[in-house]
Design a protein around this motif. Structure first.
Motif, PDB file in Angstrom:
ATOM      1  N   THR A  17      57.700  39.088  40.824  1.00 26.79           N
ATOM      2  CA  THR A  17      56.223  39.599  40.675  1.00 26.79           C
ATOM      3  C   THR A  17      55.890  40.596  39.546  1.00 26.79           C
ATOM      4  O   THR A  17      55.184  40.342  38.715  1.00 26.79           O
ATOM      5  N   PHE A  18      56.932  41.697  39.343  1.00 28.31           N
ATOM      6  CA  PHE A  18      56.460  42.713  38.580  1.00 28.31           C
ATOM      7  C   PHE A  18      57.507  42.387  37.233  1.00 28.31           C
ATOM      8  O   PHE A  18      57.408  43.536  36.397  1.00 28.31           O
ATOM      9  N   GLN A  19      58.420  41.607  37.135  1.00 30.30           N
ATOM     10  CA  GLN A  19      59.139  41.250  35.962  1.00 30.30           C
ATOM     11  C   GLN A  19      58.396  41.497  34.412  1.00 30.30           C
ATOM     12  O   GLN A  19      57.468  40.870  34.383  1.00 30.30           O
ATOM     13  N   GLY A  20      58.672  42.321  33.828  1.00 31.03           N
ATOM     14  CA  GLY A  20      58.142  42.572  32.449  1.00 31.03           C
ATOM     15  C   GLY A  20      57.212  43.452  32.306  1.00 31.03           C
ATOM     16  O   GLY A  20      56.486  43.912  31.723  1.00 31.03           O
ATOM     17  N   ASP A  21      56.959  44.165  33.651  1.00 27.25           N
ATOM     18  CA  ASP A  21      56.003  45.430  33.652  1.00 27.25           C
ATOM     19  C   ASP A  21      56.949  46.667  33.413  1.00 27.25           C
ATOM     20  O   ASP A  21      57.727  46.829  34.275  1.00 27.25           O
ATOM     21  N   ALA A  22      56.461  47.393  32.397  1.00 23.22           N
ATOM     22  CA  ALA A  22      57.358  48.413  31.979  1.00 23.22           C
ATOM     23  C   ALA A  22      57.332  49.615  32.893  1.00 23.22           C
ATOM     24  O   ALA A  22      58.409  50.294  33.419  1.00 23.22           O
ATOM     25  N   ILE A  64      45.454  41.293  46.618  1.00 25.84           N
ATOM     26  CA  ILE A  64      44.234  40.338  47.002  1.00 25.84           C
ATOM     27  C   ILE A  64      44.660  39.127  47.168  1.00 25.84           C
ATOM     28  O   ILE A  64      45.618  38.596  46.609  1.00 25.84           O
ATOM     29  N   PRO A  65      43.491  38.368  47.854  1.00 28.79           N
ATOM     30  CA  PRO A  65      43.775  37.121  47.914  1.00 28.79           C
ATOM     31  C   PRO A  65      43.639  36.282  46.829  1.00 28.79           C
ATOM     32  O   PRO A  65      43.115  36.739  45.613  1.00 28.79           O
ATOM     33  N   ALA A  66      44.515  35.082  46.414  1.00 31.02           N
ATOM     34  CA  ALA A  66      44.484  34.462  45.488  1.00 31.02           C
ATOM     35  C   ALA A  66      43.360  33.534  45.109  1.00 31.02           C
ATOM     36  O   ALA A  66      42.946  33.410  44.067  1.00 31.02           O
ATOM     37  N   ARG A  67      42.200  33.398  45.936  1.00 29.91           N
ATOM     38  CA  ARG A  67      41.037  32.850  46.041  1.00 29.91           C
ATOM     39  C   ARG A  67      39.899  33.945  46.260  1.00 29.91           C
ATOM     40  O   ARG A  67      40.036  34.692  47.150  1.00 29.91           O
ATOM     41  N   MET A  68      39.091  34.060  45.347  1.00 31.32           N
ATOM     42  CA  MET A  68      38.159  35.118  45.578  1.00 31.32           C
ATOM     43  C   MET A  68      36.626  34.882  45.405  1.00 31.32           C
ATOM     44  O   MET A  68      36.575  34.032  44.474  1.00 31.32           O
ATOM     45  N   PRO A  69      35.739  35.072  46.545  1.00 32.49           N
ATOM     46  CA  PRO A  69      34.187  34.760  46.327  1.00 32.49           C
ATOM     47  C   PRO A  69      33.714  35.771  45.516  1.00 32.49           C
ATOM     48  O   PRO A  69      33.811  37.120  45.414  1.00 32.49           O
ATOM     49  N   VAL A  70      32.786  35.196  44.493  1.00 31.00           N
ATOM     50  CA  VAL A  70      32.076  36.165  43.434  1.00 31.00           C
ATOM     51  C   VAL A  70      30.482  35.881  43.506  1.00 31.00           C
ATOM     52  O   VAL A  70      30.515  34.425  43.414  1.00 31.00           O
ATOM     53  N   GLY A 105      39.579  30.861  41.534  1.00 27.42           N
ATOM     54  CA  GLY A 105      41.142  31.112  41.709  1.00 27.42           C
ATOM     55  C   GLY A 105      41.635  31.909  40.765  1.00 27.42           C
ATOM     56  O   GLY A 105      41.345  32.048  39.646  1.00 27.42           O
ATOM     57  N   LEU A 106      42.482  32.959  41.312  1.00 29.46           N
ATOM     58  CA  LEU A 106      42.966  33.893  40.517  1.00 29.46           C
ATOM     59  C   LEU A 106      44.748  33.480  40.089  1.00 29.46           C
ATOM     60  O   LEU A 106      45.246  32.802  40.971  1.00 29.46           O
ATOM     61  N   ASP A 107      45.212  34.038  39.087  1.00 25.81           N
ATOM     62  CA  ASP A 107      46.628  33.779  38.918  1.00 25.81           C
ATOM     63  C   ASP A 107      47.522  34.422  40.319  1.00 25.81           C
ATOM     64  O   ASP A 107      47.044  35.774  40.625  1.00 25.81           O
ATOM     65  N   GLU A 108      48.284  33.619  40.796  1.00 24.45           N
ATOM     66  CA  GLU A 108      48.937  34.118  42.123  1.00 24.45           C
ATOM     67  C   GLU A 108      49.774  35.483  41.943  1.00 24.45           C
ATOM     68  O   GLU A 108      49.774  36.278  42.655  1.00 24.45           O
ATOM     69  N   ASN A 109      50.517  35.581  40.641  1.00 23.13           N
ATOM     70  CA  ASN A 109      51.099  36.801  40.424  1.00 23.13           C
ATOM     71  C   ASN A 109      50.329  37.846  40.424  1.00 23.13           C
ATOM     72  O   ASN A 109      50.542  39.083  40.883  1.00 23.13           O
ATOM     73  N   MET A 110      49.113  37.877  39.648  1.00 19.86           N
ATOM     74  CA  MET A 110      48.218  39.039  39.475  1.00 19.86           C
ATOM     75  C   MET A 110      47.768  39.274  40.739  1.00 19.86           C
ATOM     76  O   MET A 110      47.669  40.496  40.969  1.00 19.86           O
ATOM     77  N   ALA A 111      47.265  38.287  41.875  1.00 23.18           N
ATOM     78  CA  ALA A 111      46.994  38.629  42.816  1.00 23.18           C
ATOM     79  C   ALA A 111      47.914  39.309  43.786  1.00 23.18           C
ATOM     80  O   ALA A 111      47.584  40.274  44.549  1.00 23.18           O
ATOM     81  N   ARG A 112      49.084  39.123  43.595  1.00 24.68           N
ATOM     82  CA  ARG A 112      50.080  39.549  44.572  1.00 24.68           C
ATOM     83  C   ARG A 112      50.301  41.247  44.156  1.00 24.68           C
ATOM     84  O   ARG A 112      50.480  42.131  44.803  1.00 24.68           O
ATOM     85  N   ARG A 113      50.139  41.070  42.721  1.00 25.15           N
ATOM     86  CA  ARG A 113      50.396  42.608  42.183  1.00 25.15           C
ATOM     87  C   ARG A 113      49.264  43.634  42.709  1.00 25.15           C
ATOM     88  O   ARG A 113      49.565  44.723  42.916  1.00 25.15           O
ATOM     89  N   GLN A 114      48.070  42.973  42.794  1.00 20.87           N
ATOM     90  CA  GLN A 114      46.987  43.914  43.345  1.00 20.87           C
ATOM     91  C   GLN A 114      46.709  43.674  44.735  1.00 20.87           C
ATOM     92  O   GLN A 114      46.019  44.548  45.258  1.00 20.87           O
TER      93      GLN A 114
END
Length: 496
Positions: free
Chosen positions: A145-150, A22-28, A11-20
Motif C-alpha cells: 500500500t505504501f510502496q513509494g511513499d517517502a 476510508i471505504p473505497a466507495r464514497m457518497p458525496v 469510486g476511490l483508488d483502492e490504494n488511496m482508500a486503504r492509506r486513508q
C-alpha cells in the motif's frame, strides 16, 4: 460512479482508500461533487457524508437498497464505528501513552483490516515502545500500500537502524530519496550511516548545501572548483571550512590551489602551513617534513613554519630535533600559542598537576617577554586549568591591553568572563569598542549572551539578529544566532 438522488457514489483508488482508512466507495452530496477535485476529501468530510447518507438519504433509509448493498453498508457503518476508537488513539499519541495507542489501534485493525492508516500508526507506536520486531512486522504488512511513499520508507528504515540492520536501513532510505529527492529525514539518516556528507559549496550561503557520497567528496568539489575561475581567497575560505570539518584531503587540495595562485603575504603562508598540517593528518609524514623544511628556508621568520617543522620531526621519529625548531619559533614570535604549548605545556593540557608544575617556567618566559600578548594569554590559560581564576582573568585583561585589535584573544577573555557570570564587565568592555559591528562575530556573540544573561532581551535579540543577517559569516553561525533568538522568545532568560 453512480447517482442516488441527491447523492453521487464515487469510486476511490483502492490504494488511496486503504492509506486513508476510508471505504473505497464514497457518497458525496451532489452539490459538493464538482468542487471535490479542488478541495480534496478530508476524513471529517467523509464521516459527515457517510453518516448523512445512511440516516437521511433515500437509498440509506431504504431496506431494499441496504440489502442489495449490504457489504458497502457494513463498510460505511464500520467506518463510523471506528471514530471514537480513533479519537482514543490520537489522544494517547498526544500524551505519548503508546501502550494505550497500540490497544486502540489494534481494535481498529480488527474492526477494519483494510484500514492501513491504523496499521501504519500501529507500527509507529510499536516502534516508539521499542518493540522493533513487531513494528517491522506491522510495516511489512502494508508495504504494498505504501510502496513509494517517502515517509513510509524512512519509518521502516529507522526501525532497521534501531535493530542494527544498516544495509536494510540504507535500502529504505534510498527508496525514500527516489520517491522524494529532498526528503530531509532520509538525507539525515544517510549522513548518520556515513554514506552521505553534507557540504556547503559556499560556506556563507545556506542555499549551497548539497549531500555528497562520503567516498567522493574530493572528486565532487574538484569538479565544482574546475567549473569556474577561482582566486586564492576562494581557496583559503574553502581550506578553512574543510579544515574545521576534518576533511584533510579536501583541505590539502584547497591549500595546493591557494599556494599555486597569485596571492602573497599572510594568505600564502596560511596555505603553506595548512598544506603541511593536512599532509601530517593524512599520515604523509615524509612529504609534510619535506614541505616544512622547504618552508623554513624560504620563510625563516615564520613561527608557524618552525612549529610545523617541530611537529613533523616528532611524527617522523626525530623528536630530539624538535626542541630546536620550537626555540626558533619562539625567537620569531614569543607569543606563538602553538610553540608555547609545545615548549611549556604537558602533553595532556587537562592534567592539573602537570600544568600547575609548568606555570613557573611559563611565568618566567612571560616576565622575559612583557610585550607578548600571546605569552600572557598562554599563562592565563594555564592559570585557568590550575583553578587560579582571578589570576587568569587578570592575565587575559593584560593580554588584551597589549593586543587590543586581536579579536580572537578578546573573545576568549569575554568567554571566560561569561563562565564566571561577570556579564557586566563584558558589556562595559564592549562599550569601549566603537566598531563592534565590524569586529569578529565571536565578540558580538559574547556580547549578545551577556545581554541575555542580564535580562536585557531587546539588546540581546538585536545582537543575535545582527549576526543572523550578516551574510559574510558561515551559515552555521547564522543559524545558531537565529536559534538563539527563537529560544529567547520561547524561554525568557533569568537574571542572575
Amino acid at each position: 460512479m453512480s447517482e442516488q438522488g441527491d447523492w453521487v457514489l464515487i469510486g476511490l483508488d483502492e490504494n488511496m482508500a486503504r492509506r486513508q482508512g476510508i471505504p473505497a466507495r464514497m457518497p458525496v452530496p451532489r452539490g459538493e461533487f464538482e468542487g471535490l477535485a479542488d478541495k480534496g476529501l478530508s476524513i471529517d468530510a467523509a464521516r459527515k457524508w457517510i453518516k448523512d447518507f445512511l440516516t437521511s438519504s433515500e437509498p440509506g433509509k431504504s431496506g431494499v437498497w441496504r440489502k442489495q448493498n449490504s457489504t458497502l453498508v457494513s463498510q460505511f457503518e464500520a467506518f463510523l464505528d471506528k471514530t471514537p476508537v480513533w479519537e482514543r488513539a490520537q489522544k494517547a499519541f498526544g500524551e505519548r501513552d503508546y501502550e494505550k495507542a497500540i490497544s486502540a489501534l489494534k481494535r481498529i485493525v480488527t474492526m477494519d483490516p483494510d484500514d492501513h492508516a491504523a496499521r501504519l500508526n500501529l507500527a509507529s507506536a510499536q516502534a516508539n515502545m521499542g518493540d522493533h520486531p513487531a513494528a517491522l512486522k506491522s510495516f511489512q504488512a502494508i508495504r504494498k500500500t505504501f510502496q513509494g511513499d517517502a515517509d513510509y520508507h524512512v519509518a521502516v528504515g529507522q526501525v532497521h537502524l534501531a535493530m542494527q540492520k544498516k544495509d536494510a536501513a540504507l535500502d529504505e532510505m534510498v527508496l525514500a530519496l527516489e520517491a522524494k529527492p529532498d526528503c530531509q529525514p532520509a538525507l539525515d539518516a544517510m549522513v548518520q550511516l556515513g554514506v552521505l556528507v553534507p557540504i556547503y559549496e559556499n560556506p556563507r550561503d545556506a542555499a549551497s548545501l548539497v549531500y555528497v557520497r562520503s567516498d567522493a567528496v574530493l572528486d565532487y568539489l574538484t569538479g565544482q572548483w574546475d567549473a569556474a575561475p577561482r582566486d586564492s581567497a576562494f581557496y583559503l575560505e574553502q581550506l578553512a571550512y574543510h579544515e574545521r570539518e576534518l576533511r584533510h584531503d579536501v583541505a590539502l587540495a584547497a591549500a595546493d590551489r591557494a599556494v599555486s595562485g597569485e596571492g602573497e603575504g599572510e594568505g600564502v603562508e596560511r596555505a603553506h602551513l595548512a598544506r603541511i598540517a593536512a599532509l601530517r593528518s593524512l599520515g604523509r609524514i615524509d612529504e609534510a617534513l619535506a614541505a616544512a623544511e622547504a618552508l623554513v628556508k624560504t620563510a625563516p621568520s615564520s613561527s608557524g613554519a618552525w612549529v610545523e617543522l617541530a611537529k613533523c620531526l616528532s611524527q617522523a621519529g626525530r623528536g630530539e630535533e624538535a626542541p630546536a625548531a620550537i626555540e626558533r619559533a619562539l625567537e620569531s614570535d614569543p607569543g606563538d600559542l602553538a610553540a608555547l604549548s609545545l615548549r611549556f605545556w604537558p602533553s595532556d593540557p587537562a592534567d592539573i598537576q602537570k600544568v600547575n608544575a609548568a606555570i613557573p617556567a611559563l611565568a618566567a618566559f612571560v616576565a622575559a617577554h612583557p610585550d607578548s600578548a600571546g605569552a600572557r594569554r598562554s599563562l592565563a590559560r594555564a592559570e585557568l586549568v590550575a583553578g587560579r581564576i582571578d589570576d587568569a582573568l587578570a592575565g587575559f585583561a593584560a593580554a588584551v591591553a597589549l593586543a587590543p585589535e586581536d579579536d580572537d584573544l578578546r573573545a576568549e577573555y569575554w568567554s571566560e568572563l561569561g563562565k564566571q557570570q561577570r556579564y557586566q564587565e563584558i558589556i562595559a568592555d564592549a562599550g569601549r569598542l566603537s566598531d563592534l559591528a565590524k569586529r569578529d562575530w565571536k565578540l558580538r556573540w559574547n556580547e549578545a549572551e551577556a545581554y541575555a544573561a542580564l535580562g536585557k532581551n531587546i539588546e540581546a535579540r538585536a545582537a543575535f539578529s545582527a549576526i543572523n543577517f550578516d551574510e559574510s559569516l558561515h551559515v552555521d553561525v547564522r543559524r545558531r544566532a537565529k536559534r538563539a533568538v527563537k529560544t529567547m522568545d520561547e524561554t525568557p532568560p533569568v537574571v542572575t
